[in-house]
Design a protein around this motif. Structure first.
Motif, PDB file in Angstrom:
ATOM      1  N   GLY A   1      39.941  -1.791 112.731  1.00 14.98           N
ATOM      2  CA  GLY A   1      40.808  -1.739 111.564  1.00 14.98           C
ATOM      3  C   GLY A   1      42.192  -2.257 111.915  1.00 14.98           C
ATOM      4  N   GLY A   2      42.998  -2.547 110.906  1.00 16.33           N
ATOM      5  CA  GLY A   2      44.338  -3.057 111.142  1.00 16.33           C
ATOM      6  C   GLY A   2      45.228  -2.015 111.794  1.00 16.33           C
ATOM      7  N   GLY A   3      46.056  -2.439 112.726  1.00 15.17           N
ATOM      8  CA  GLY A   3      46.952  -1.505 113.408  1.00 15.17           C
ATOM      9  C   GLY A   3      47.434  -2.064 114.721  1.00 15.17           C
ATOM     10  N   TYR A   4      47.304  -1.276 115.765  1.00 13.84           N
ATOM     11  CA  TYR A   4      47.849  -1.625 117.071  1.00 13.84           C
ATOM     12  C   TYR A   4      46.861  -1.179 118.149  1.00 13.84           C
ATOM     13  CZ  TYR A   4      51.738  -1.247 113.845  1.00 13.84           C
ATOM     14  OH  TYR A   4      52.529  -1.351 112.732  1.00 13.84           O
ATOM     15  N   ILE A   5      46.669  -2.029 119.154  1.00 13.26           N
ATOM     16  CA  ILE A   5      45.778  -1.642 120.244  1.00 13.26           C
ATOM     17  C   ILE A   5      46.424  -0.562 121.094  1.00 13.26           C
ATOM     18  CG2 ILE A   5      44.656  -2.430 122.365  1.00 13.26           C
ATOM     19  CD1 ILE A   5      44.312  -5.154 121.085  1.00 13.26           C
ATOM     20  N   THR A   6      47.659  -0.777 121.521  1.00 16.01           N
ATOM     21  CA  THR A   6      48.306   0.139 122.454  1.00 16.01           C
ATOM     22  C   THR A   6      49.531   0.804 121.850  1.00 16.01           C
ATOM     23  OG1 THR A   6      49.743  -1.561 123.419  1.00 16.01           O
ATOM     24  CG2 THR A   6      47.544  -1.281 124.401  1.00 16.01           C
ATOM     25  N   ALA A   7      49.813   1.994 122.343  1.00 11.46           N
ATOM     26  CA  ALA A   7      51.063   2.700 122.043  1.00 11.46           C
ATOM     27  C   ALA A   7      51.457   3.413 123.335  1.00 11.46           C
ATOM     28  CB  ALA A   7      50.885   3.680 120.896  1.00 11.46           C
ATOM     29  N   ALA A   8      52.070   2.656 124.218  1.00  9.74           N
ATOM     30  CA  ALA A   8      52.409   3.191 125.536  1.00  9.74           C
ATOM     31  C   ALA A   8      53.703   4.004 125.482  1.00  9.74           C
ATOM     32  CB  ALA A   8      52.557   2.054 126.543  1.00  9.74           C
ATOM     33  N   SER A   9      53.749   5.025 126.330  1.00  8.13           N
ATOM     34  CA  SER A   9      54.962   5.841 126.449  1.00  8.13           C
ATOM     35  C   SER A   9      55.402   5.885 127.913  1.00  8.13           C
ATOM     36  CB  SER A   9      54.708   7.258 125.917  1.00  8.13           C
ATOM     37  OG  SER A   9      53.622   7.870 126.595  1.00  8.13           O
ATOM     38  N   THR A  10      55.336   4.745 128.557  1.00  9.79           N
ATOM     39  CA  THR A  10      55.645   4.631 129.981  1.00  9.79           C
ATOM     40  C   THR A  10      57.038   5.149 130.302  1.00  9.79           C
ATOM     41  OG1 THR A  10      54.446   2.529 129.764  1.00  9.79           O
ATOM     42  CG2 THR A  10      55.389   3.051 131.930  1.00  9.79           C
ATOM     43  N   ASP A  11      57.137   5.911 131.378  1.00  7.87           N
ATOM     44  CA  ASP A  11      58.438   6.392 131.826  1.00  7.87           C
ATOM     45  C   ASP A  11      59.281   5.231 132.343  1.00  7.87           C
ATOM     46  OD1 ASP A  11      60.255   7.571 134.215  1.00  7.87           O
ATOM     47  OD2 ASP A  11      59.919   9.129 132.714  1.00  7.87           O
TER      48      ASP A  11
ATOM     49  N   THR B   1      41.949   6.797 120.189  1.00  8.71           N
ATOM     50  CA  THR B   1      40.674   6.976 120.884  1.00  8.71           C
ATOM     51  C   THR B   1      40.857   7.463 122.317  1.00  8.71           C
ATOM     52  OG1 THR B   1      39.743   5.176 119.548  1.00  8.71           O
ATOM     53  CG2 THR B   1      38.488   5.864 121.488  1.00  8.71           C
ATOM     54  N   VAL B   2      41.704   6.770 123.083  1.00  5.28           N
ATOM     55  CA  VAL B   2      41.892   7.084 124.503  1.00  5.28           C
ATOM     56  C   VAL B   2      43.339   7.498 124.745  1.00  5.28           C
ATOM     57  CG1 VAL B   2      41.855   6.161 126.856  1.00  5.28           C
ATOM     58  CG2 VAL B   2      40.068   5.494 125.230  1.00  5.28           C
ATOM     59  N   PHE B   3      43.536   8.747 125.149  1.00  8.19           N
ATOM     60  CA  PHE B   3      44.870   9.257 125.463  1.00  8.19           C
ATOM     61  C   PHE B   3      45.025   9.297 126.980  1.00  8.19           C
ATOM     62  CE2 PHE B   3      47.719  13.249 125.660  1.00  8.19           C
ATOM     63  CZ  PHE B   3      48.868  12.465 125.774  1.00  8.19           C
ATOM     64  N   THR B   4      45.850   8.403 127.497  1.00  4.34           N
ATOM     65  CA  THR B   4      46.124   8.358 128.937  1.00  4.34           C
ATOM     66  C   THR B   4      47.366   9.215 129.181  1.00  4.34           C
ATOM     67  OG1 THR B   4      47.524   6.389 128.743  1.00  4.34           O
ATOM     68  CG2 THR B   4      45.167   6.022 129.046  1.00  4.34           C
ATOM     69  N   ALA B   5      47.147  10.503 129.307  1.00  2.00           N
ATOM     70  CA  ALA B   5      48.270  11.447 129.324  1.00  2.00           C
ATOM     71  C   ALA B   5      49.132  11.334 130.571  1.00  2.00           C
ATOM     72  CB  ALA B   5      47.739  12.875 129.188  1.00  2.00           C
ATOM     73  N   GLY B   6      48.520  11.031 131.711  1.00  2.00           N
ATOM     74  CA  GLY B   6      49.305  10.952 132.940  1.00  2.00           C
ATOM     75  C   GLY B   6      48.452  10.554 134.122  1.00  2.00           C
ATOM     76  N   GLY B   7      49.097  10.389 135.271  1.00  2.00           N
ATOM     77  CA  GLY B   7      48.379  10.005 136.472  1.00  2.00           C
ATOM     78  C   GLY B   7      48.065   8.518 136.494  1.00  2.00           C
ATOM     79  N   ARG B   8      47.090   8.174 137.366  1.00  2.00           N
ATOM     80  CA  ARG B   8      46.639   6.784 137.505  1.00  2.00           C
ATOM     81  C   ARG B   8      45.174   6.694 137.087  1.00  2.00           C
ATOM     82  NH1 ARG B   8      47.957   6.452 143.658  1.00  2.00           N
ATOM     83  NH2 ARG B   8      47.402   8.648 143.369  1.00  2.00           N
TER      84      ARG B   8
ATOM     85  N   TRP C   1      55.491   3.557 121.912  1.00  2.00           N
ATOM     86  CA  TRP C   1      55.577   4.965 121.524  1.00  2.00           C
ATOM     87  C   TRP C   1      56.879   5.557 122.057  1.00  2.00           C
ATOM     88  CZ3 TRP C   1      51.973   9.376 123.653  1.00  2.00           C
ATOM     89  CH2 TRP C   1      52.243  10.557 122.949  1.00  2.00           C
ATOM     90  N   MET C   2      57.240   5.155 123.269  1.00  2.00           N
ATOM     91  CA  MET C   2      58.530   5.507 123.844  1.00  2.00           C
ATOM     92  C   MET C   2      59.257   4.222 124.241  1.00  2.00           C
ATOM     93  SD  MET C   2      58.787   8.749 123.615  1.00  2.00           S
ATOM     94  CE  MET C   2      57.755  10.196 123.348  1.00  2.00           C
ATOM     95  N   ALA C   3      60.540   4.343 124.445  1.00  2.00           N
ATOM     96  CA  ALA C   3      61.404   3.162 124.549  1.00  2.00           C
ATOM     97  C   ALA C   3      60.999   2.193 125.650  1.00  2.00           C
ATOM     98  CB  ALA C   3      62.853   3.596 124.742  1.00  2.00           C
ATOM     99  N   TYR C   4      60.529   2.700 126.804  1.00  2.00           N
ATOM    100  CA  TYR C   4      60.278   1.830 127.958  1.00  2.00           C
ATOM    101  C   TYR C   4      58.793   1.510 128.133  1.00  2.00           C
ATOM    102  CZ  TYR C   4      65.149   2.420 129.187  1.00  2.00           C
ATOM    103  OH  TYR C   4      66.529   2.398 129.164  1.00  2.00           O
ATOM    104  N   ALA C   5      58.074   1.506 127.050  1.00  2.00           N
ATOM    105  CA  ALA C   5      56.645   1.190 127.089  1.00  2.00           C
ATOM    106  C   ALA C   5      56.386  -0.095 127.863  1.00  2.00           C
ATOM    107  CB  ALA C   5      56.111   1.055 125.669  1.00  2.00           C
TER     108      ALA C   5
END
Length: 484
Positions: free
Chosen positions: A219-229, A180-187, A257-261
């Protein structure tokens, strides 16, 4: 355009005449004319969008296109109530754009692009081109706006994609299913917002703070999938939020989503639908060494401390001192000391105002008054409800206010038509639920609002006023959601 002229230049004009009454009259006249011109040109940028054509523009994109490039002051777009079916793009050269609605429930930007859908260029949109709104310009603000992707269960379908720095959302709604919400970058800063979805529906690499938001799992799944640097100290911070879910849905708080989420939940209300483990490693045990998942003060819907004893061992329960160190200033401040917290929010935080309450009357927790109904499916629902002499009751601690009533039930088409009554204290709501897909097809639907006037314990009761056929319905739960 709806220009708003400011009076300050006119004050300067009269001050000019007062202190220069001994100078040449011609010079005074010239100066006066120039300052009048200055006053006319000095105006706040504000336009109105209305779908009925009574504003400056009929579409939001037309208003965005009219904003000055690389603006340094807010360009306010007043969005009148309506459903705007359009893809909205705020490019990098359109900074300081503000979308100001009157009601998020009535001011909706929606579209239905999905990852597999074929775009005009003949190729699939893909996840990152599927958004209803693309916010790439910096210093964007939205207030009382709904961003929706109406495609729902058709794969990845973004309601919003945000890459511009210093984005602020207040009292907004984000509606979708997956991504739903893609936080691509920035603050990014979200305050008093509603966000729903089913799988990875808040995802990306931005630093984002969510204050007093309601997160709803459809639905079943995950709230967040962070890809934090790895170099970012913070990813997502959920502060004083409330998580809710459709009945029977099981989900995790997040997966990397990425290792250091990095994801932190502070003082957040969580329903029993959150899995005991809480977090998922996305099928890679190596992520357990690097992911930064933490909680502090997680609470049940009744305000009690949540049992987190079964959380995955590689997540962290913060101490009170560690939690105190996590602030908006530290997460979002950056080198420019940005602080997006509104004065209203700061006051509420100081007064410890809680998030909106949710009261759930679950089948397994109620007292069945009468003999013509029984618990089924290990307490998941009440079935064989065959007469109006049987009702279901429980007690709940509530705050006064207006509550949205949702019924979670199953009903065969051949048995529909019975009238149900939901009573909370002295307030009553009557409804006739339509059929679902059958006795095993539990669905959730909103049926109106109910007013609770007194604080404290209130008796909640579900009963039937009339019975149309042999059976009334299968009842799984009733949810009362306090409106802010």
């Amino acid at each position: 355009m709806g220009e708003q002229f400011l009076v300050q230049p006119m004050i300067v004009v009269f001050e000019y005449l007062r202190i220069n009454n001994e100078q040449d009259v011609k010079m005074k006249k010239l100066g006066f004319a120039m300052m009048i011109l200055s006053a006319c040109l000095y105006q706040a940028d504000a336009v109105t969008v209305s779908p009925d054509g009574k504003g400056d523009y009929k579409t939001i994109q037309e208003a965005i296109n009219a904003a000055p490039d690389f603006n340094e002051t807010p360009f306010v777009i007043n969005v009148r109530p309506g459903t705007y079916k359009e893809v909205v793009r705020i490019p990098k050269n359109k900074s300081f754009v503000t979308l100001l609605g009157e009601s998020a429930e009535k001011t909706i930007i929606t579209f239905d692009n999905t990852a597999p859908k074929i775009a005009p260029d003949g190729k699939p949109f893909g996840t990152f081109r599927s958004a209803t709104a693309f916010i790439d310009g910096s210093n964007f603000t939205a207030d009382k706006i709904t961003f929706e992707n109406s495609a729902f269960r058709t794969g990845q379908a973004l309601a919003v994609s945000i890459s511009g720095d210093r984005a602020v959302f207040r009292r907004c709604r984000f509606i979708g299913w997956q991504d739903t919400v893609f936080t691509a970058g920035g603050r990014e800063y979200f305050e008093d917002c509603y966000i729903d979805g089913a799988c990875d529906f808040i995802f990306g690499g931005a630093t984002a703070w969510f204050e007093r938001c309601r997160i709803h799992c459809k639905g079943g799944g995950y709230i967040t999938a962070a890809s934090t640097d790895q170099k970012q100290p913070f990813g997502y911070v959920f502060s004083n939020c409330m998580i809710s879910a459709e009945l029977g849905v099981r989900f995790d708080l997040g997966r990397p989503w990425m290792a250091y989420a990095s994801v932190i939940f502070l003082n957040t209300v969580m329903p029993p639908e959150v899995s005991g483990a809480g977090w998922n490693n996305w099928g890679n045990v190596e992520n357990e060494k690097t992911a930064r998942f933490a909680e502090y003060g997680s609470k049940t819907e009744k305000g009690q401390s949540l049992d987190v004893s079964k959380r995955v061992p590689w997540s962290k329960q913060l101490t009170e001192e560690e939690a105190r160190q996590i602030t908006v200033d530290k997460a979002l401040g950056g080198t420019d000391k940005w602080n997006p917290v509104s004065a209203e929010s700061a006051l509420q935080a100081k007064q410890a105002v809680p998030a909106a309450a949710s009261i759930i009357l679950r089948a397994k927790d109620v007292a069945i008054k009468g003999k013509n109904a029984r618990l089924e499916n290990e307490g998941a629902n009440i079935g064989f409800w065959t007469d109006t002499d049987t009702s279901f009751e429980c007690q709940a601690d509530v705050q006064p206010g207006t509550y949205l009533v949702k019924l979670h039930y199953a009903l065969d088409a051949g048995q529909a038509g019975s009238e149900i009554q939901i009573k909370a204290g002295d307030s009553v709501l009557k409804l006739v639920p339509p059929a679902t897909g059958g006795w095993q097809d539990v669905r959730s639907a909103s049926f109106g609002e109910i007013e609770i006037k007194k604080e404290g314990k209130v008796s909640l009761c579900v009963s039937a006023i009339s019975k149309k056929k042999d059976f009334i319905l299968n009842l799984a739960a009733v949810t009362l959601i306090q409106k802010k």
